[in-house]
Design a protein around this motif. Structure first.
Motif, PDB file in Angstrom:
ATOM      1  N   MET A 164       0.904  -1.411  -0.037  1.00 31.24           N
ATOM      2  CA  MET A 164      -0.023   0.007  -0.071  1.00 31.24           C
ATOM      3  C   MET A 164       1.034   1.286  -0.158  1.00 31.24           C
ATOM      4  N   ASP A 165       0.212   2.237  -0.600  1.00 36.30           N
ATOM      5  CA  ASP A 165       1.000   3.548  -0.527  1.00 36.30           C
ATOM      6  C   ASP A 165       0.262   4.317   0.523  1.00 36.30           C
ATOM      7  N   TYR A 166       0.924   5.577   0.887  1.00 37.84           N
ATOM      8  CA  TYR A 166       0.306   6.234   1.964  1.00 37.84           C
ATOM      9  C   TYR A 166      -1.108   6.517   2.262  1.00 37.84           C
ATOM     10  N   ALA A 167      -1.667   6.880   1.173  1.00 39.42           N
ATOM     11  CA  ALA A 167      -3.030   7.329   1.126  1.00 39.42           C
ATOM     12  C   ALA A 167      -3.895   6.243   1.288  1.00 39.42           C
ATOM     13  N   GLU A 168      -3.456   4.920   0.659  1.00 31.09           N
ATOM     14  CA  GLU A 168      -4.304   3.692   0.771  1.00 31.09           C
ATOM     15  C   GLU A 168      -4.240   3.409   2.442  1.00 31.09           C
ATOM     16  N   MET A 169      -3.069   3.461   2.997  1.00 33.31           N
ATOM     17  CA  MET A 169      -2.927   3.079   4.244  1.00 33.31           C
ATOM     18  C   MET A 169      -3.750   4.089   5.239  1.00 33.31           C
ATOM     19  N   GLU A 170      -3.634   5.157   4.980  1.00 37.46           N
ATOM     20  CA  GLU A 170      -4.271   6.300   5.746  1.00 37.46           C
ATOM     21  C   GLU A 170      -5.753   5.728   5.819  1.00 37.46           C
ATOM     22  N   LYS A 171      -6.329   5.572   4.667  1.00 38.88           N
ATOM     23  CA  LYS A 171      -7.813   5.326   4.381  1.00 38.88           C
ATOM     24  C   LYS A 171      -8.138   4.099   5.227  1.00 38.88           C
ATOM     25  N   SER A 172      -7.216   3.136   5.129  1.00 33.53           N
ATOM     26  CA  SER A 172      -7.527   1.625   5.796  1.00 33.53           C
ATOM     27  C   SER A 172      -7.456   1.822   7.486  1.00 33.53           C
ATOM     28  N   ILE A 173      -6.513   2.766   7.909  1.00 30.38           N
ATOM     29  CA  ILE A 173      -6.413   2.983   9.389  1.00 30.38           C
ATOM     30  C   ILE A 173      -7.594   3.615   9.895  1.00 30.38           C
ATOM     31  N   TRP A 174      -8.061   4.709   9.061  1.00 32.93           N
ATOM     32  CA  TRP A 174      -9.278   5.340   9.482  1.00 32.93           C
ATOM     33  C   TRP A 174     -10.609   4.471   9.431  1.00 32.93           C
ATOM     34  N   HIS A 175     -10.464   3.461   8.404  1.00 32.94           N
ATOM     35  CA  HIS A 175     -11.756   2.476   8.445  1.00 32.94           C
ATOM     36  C   HIS A 175     -11.775   1.839   9.357  1.00 32.94           C
ATOM     37  N   VAL A 176     -10.749   1.322   9.866  1.00 23.56           N
ATOM     38  CA  VAL A 176     -10.890   0.283  11.090  1.00 23.56           C
ATOM     39  C   VAL A 176     -11.127   0.997  12.473  1.00 23.56           C
ATOM     40  N   ILE A 177     -10.562   2.074  12.563  1.00 16.99           N
ATOM     41  CA  ILE A 177     -11.015   3.111  13.642  1.00 16.99           C
ATOM     42  C   ILE A 177     -12.619   3.372  13.614  1.00 16.99           C
ATOM     43  N   ARG A 178     -12.906   3.676  12.615  1.00 17.36           N
ATOM     44  CA  ARG A 178     -14.458   4.196  12.404  1.00 17.36           C
ATOM     45  C   ARG A 178     -15.198   2.914  12.689  1.00 17.36           C
ATOM     46  N   LYS A 179     -14.717   1.688  12.107  1.00 18.41           N
ATOM     47  CA  LYS A 179     -15.739   0.310  12.142  1.00 18.41           C
ATOM     48  C   LYS A 179     -15.568   0.204  13.555  1.00 18.41           C
ATOM     49  N   ALA A 180     -14.828   0.403  14.534  1.00 15.49           N
ATOM     50  CA  ALA A 180     -14.806   0.222  16.092  1.00 15.49           C
ATOM     51  C   ALA A 180     -15.428   1.348  16.826  1.00 15.49           C
ATOM     52  N   SER A 181     -15.991   2.404  15.847  1.00 15.58           N
ATOM     53  CA  SER A 181     -16.751   3.571  16.273  1.00 15.58           C
ATOM     54  C   SER A 181     -15.948   4.201  17.328  1.00 15.58           C
ATOM     55  N   LEU A 182     -14.850   4.513  17.047  1.00 15.84           N
ATOM     56  CA  LEU A 182     -13.864   5.047  17.908  1.00 15.84           C
ATOM     57  C   LEU A 182     -13.243   6.690  17.375  1.00 15.84           C
ATOM     58  N   LEU A 183     -14.024   7.324  16.411  1.00 13.76           N
ATOM     59  CA  LEU A 183     -13.766   8.189  15.950  1.00 13.76           C
ATOM     60  C   LEU A 183     -14.647   9.578  16.764  1.00 13.76           C
ATOM     61  N   LYS A 184     -13.711  10.617  17.138  1.00 14.74           N
ATOM     62  CA  LYS A 184     -14.569  11.829  18.046  1.00 14.74           C
ATOM     63  C   LYS A 184     -15.823  12.394  17.240  1.00 14.74           C
ATOM     64  N   ARG A 185     -15.106  12.745  15.919  1.00 12.58           N
ATOM     65  CA  ARG A 185     -16.196  13.287  15.022  1.00 12.58           C
ATOM     66  C   ARG A 185     -16.160  12.513  13.724  1.00 12.58           C
ATOM     67  N   ASN A 186     -17.247  11.898  13.297  1.00 13.29           N
ATOM     68  CA  ASN A 186     -17.246  10.909  11.997  1.00 13.29           C
ATOM     69  C   ASN A 186     -17.577  11.932  10.814  1.00 13.29           C
ATOM     70  N   ASP A 187     -17.739  13.291  10.982  1.00 17.76           N
ATOM     71  CA  ASP A 187     -17.749  13.970   9.762  1.00 17.76           C
ATOM     72  C   ASP A 187     -16.526  14.578   9.237  1.00 17.76           C
ATOM     73  N   VAL A 188     -15.504  14.472  10.012  1.00 18.25           N
ATOM     74  CA  VAL A 188     -14.073  14.945   9.509  1.00 18.25           C
ATOM     75  C   VAL A 188     -13.398  14.262   8.631  1.00 18.25           C
ATOM     76  N   ILE A 189     -13.311  12.938   8.883  1.00 20.17           N
ATOM     77  CA  ILE A 189     -12.641  12.180   7.737  1.00 20.17           C
ATOM     78  C   ILE A 189     -13.686  11.305   6.850  1.00 20.17           C
ATOM     79  N   LYS A 190     -13.263  11.842   5.762  1.00 24.13           N
ATOM     80  CA  LYS A 190     -13.879  11.323   4.481  1.00 24.13           C
ATOM     81  C   LYS A 190     -13.671   9.962   4.026  1.00 24.13           C
ATOM     82  N   LYS A 191     -14.454   9.239   3.228  1.00 25.13           N
ATOM     83  CA  LYS A 191     -13.778   7.905   2.882  1.00 25.13           C
ATOM     84  C   LYS A 191     -12.712   7.983   1.604  1.00 25.13           C
TER      85      LYS A 191
END
Length: 119
Positions: free
Chosen positions: A92-119
């Motif tokens: 993976m490159d950096y952008a794909e890795m970033e997207k995947s990390i935030w995906h797993v954090i969002r999946k665990a419902s651990l984001l403070k604000r869901n509207d900040v990070i887009k898919k």
């Protein structure tokens, strides 16, 4: 990552592994454990020898920490987190890795604000 955000001791890692919950996607596994006494979150990063040699593992570790550091205000405080990399991360490159990390954090419902990070 500043020292107050680091999860470094073996006993802390073991506590999160043993008593915490986990969430995963194909590239990452996130373990998390509530720590009400903490003001902020603490993050531990782990990359197995199965993923690659020391150069590869250290590069992945630095990238994972930087992704979290840049948007640490979006992480839910009062938690200990361990982020593990799986083998597919090496392609993976950096952008794909970033997207995947935030995906797993969002999946665990651990984001403070869901509207900040887009898919």
């Amino acid at each position: 990552m500043e020292k107050i955000y680091r999860l470094a001791k073996r006993e802390d890692f073991n506590k999160v592994y043993r008593y915490g919950k986990s969430m995963a996607n194909h590239q990452f596994v996130l373990y998390y454990l509530p720590q009400p006494k903490l003001e902020q979150f603490r993050l531990g990063v782990s990359v197995s020898k199965k993923v690659g040699n020391a150069v590869v593992r250290n590069r992945l570790r630095r990238m994972m920490k930087e992704i979290i550091r840049l948007k640490k205000e979006n992480m839910t405080p009062h938690y200990d987190y361990i982020l593990l990399a799986r083998k597919p991360v090496t392609e993976m490159d950096y952008a794909e890795m970033e997207k995947s990390i935030w995906h797993v954090i969002r999946k665990a419902s651990l984001l403070k604000r869901n509207d900040v990070i887009k898919k």
